[in-house]
Scaffold this active site. Structure first.
Site, PDB file in Angstrom:
ATOM      1  N   ARG A   1       0.867  -1.183   0.000  1.00 34.57           N
ATOM      2  CA  ARG A   1       0.000   0.000   0.000  1.00 34.57           C
ATOM      3  C   ARG A   1       0.901   1.230   0.000  1.00 34.57           C
ATOM      4  O   ARG A   1       1.781   1.347   0.843  1.00 34.57           O
ATOM      5  CB  ARG A   1      -0.909   0.036   1.229  1.00 34.57           C
ATOM      6  CG  ARG A   1      -1.891  -1.117   1.339  1.00 34.57           C
ATOM      7  CD  ARG A   1      -2.850  -0.903   2.504  1.00 34.57           C
ATOM      8  NE  ARG A   1      -3.768  -2.020   2.656  1.00 34.57           N
ATOM      9  CZ  ARG A   1      -3.561  -3.054   3.448  1.00 34.57           C
ATOM     10  NH1 ARG A   1      -2.443  -3.113   4.173  1.00 34.57           N
ATOM     11  NH2 ARG A   1      -4.436  -4.032   3.542  1.00 34.57           N
TER      12      ARG A   1
ATOM     13  N   GLU B   1       1.317  -8.364  -3.131  1.00 37.37           N
ATOM     14  CA  GLU B   1      -0.105  -8.041  -3.293  1.00 37.37           C
ATOM     15  C   GLU B   1      -0.247  -6.527  -3.398  1.00 37.37           C
ATOM     16  O   GLU B   1      -0.080  -5.814  -2.415  1.00 37.37           O
ATOM     17  CB  GLU B   1      -0.888  -8.580  -2.092  1.00 37.37           C
ATOM     18  CG  GLU B   1      -2.340  -8.164  -2.031  1.00 37.37           C
ATOM     19  CD  GLU B   1      -2.963  -8.444  -0.667  1.00 37.37           C
ATOM     20  OE1 GLU B   1      -3.902  -7.714  -0.294  1.00 37.37           O
ATOM     21  OE2 GLU B   1      -2.508  -9.384   0.018  1.00 37.37           O
TER      22      GLU B   1
ATOM     23  N   LYS C   1      -8.203 -15.438   4.424  1.00 32.33           N
ATOM     24  CA  LYS C   1      -7.447 -14.316   4.993  1.00 32.33           C
ATOM     25  C   LYS C   1      -8.127 -13.895   6.290  1.00 32.33           C
ATOM     26  O   LYS C   1      -9.232 -13.349   6.262  1.00 32.33           O
ATOM     27  CB  LYS C   1      -7.410 -13.151   3.992  1.00 32.33           C
ATOM     28  CG  LYS C   1      -6.845 -11.854   4.562  1.00 32.33           C
ATOM     29  CD  LYS C   1      -6.826 -10.764   3.502  1.00 32.33           C
ATOM     30  CE  LYS C   1      -6.393  -9.429   4.087  1.00 32.33           C
ATOM     31  NZ  LYS C   1      -6.147  -8.413   3.045  1.00 32.33           N
TER      32      LYS C   1
END
Length: 220
Positions: free
Chosen positions: A21, A44, A133
């Site tokens: 992120r 990811e 998850k």
């Protein structure tokens, strides 16, 4: 192209999935390079990154043969299609959105669905999610994973949130298939000053923890 089972095997070995992120998408290539240099081979890229599809596409083209480039914060079927079209090799959702699974599997990609409760986790498993998850895992901790897997040992769990160098060994001992590592790897300080050598150092530290766990399991 890697098969779904091959992608899963790579996600579990070394078993560290970097959750990327950043508010500056121009950082993504350098981040990927630093992570790969440290042995983290699954990245990811979340849809919270500005121009996320562009970032996924570029990273997949540049690093797709060296590492698995996936998409995170996938919230619905269309988002999943867009991510796969951009080159994502795996998709991750923070929620139990079952429609994502069919789209991912139709493209030969594994799907990881978010869950918090035993019911959500089992529901995702029965819908054929490849991984569950557990998110956010910081308040629940490794003890929750261990308790969850006692009656549900078939779940392939990837905790995200609260995984750091101190908790990683305990999460792995609790039976997690892999670990999702975000802000304790891609720290605010690293991103603020572009400290890629430090990112590589941290990546190596997480990979070493995973390697030690696998070695211990093999020794029995």
């Amino acid at each position: 192209m890697r098969s779904r089972s091959e992608i899963c095997a790579h996600l579990e070995n070394p078993g560290i999935i970097a959750v990327l992120r950043t508010e500056r998408p121009e950082q993504v290539p350098a981040i990927c390079e630093a992570l790969i240099a440290g042995g983290v081979l699954a990245v990811e890229i979340t849809f919270t990154v500005p121009r996320a599809l562009e970032a996924i596409r570029e990273a997949s083209q540049r690093f797709g043969t060296q590492a698995l480039i996936g998409a995170g914060t996938v919230l619905d079927a269309q988002c999943c299609r867009d991510a796969i079209d951009a080159g994502a090799q795996f998709v991750v959702s923070p929620i139990t959105k079952l429609e994502i699974i069919a789209v991912a599997h139709a493209a030969g990609r594994p799907a990881m669905l978010g869950a918090y409760t035993p019911t959500e986790a089992q529901t995702a498993h029965e819908a054929d999610a490849d991984y569950i998850k557990i998110f956010p895992a910081d308040r629940l901790g490794p003890a929750y994973i261990k308790a969850l897997r006692a009656p549900l040992p078939h779940l392939r769990i990837v905790p995200t949130g609260g995984v750091d160098l101190q908790t990683a060994p305990e999460f792995l001992k609790a039976g997690c298939a892999a670990l999702g590592v975000g802000s304790s790897l891609l720290t605010e300080e690293i991103l603020r000053i572009d400290n890629w050598p430090e990112l590589t150092r941290l990546a190596k530290a997480f990979v070493e923890i995973a390697a030690q766990h696998r070695a211990q399991k093999q020794r029995g």
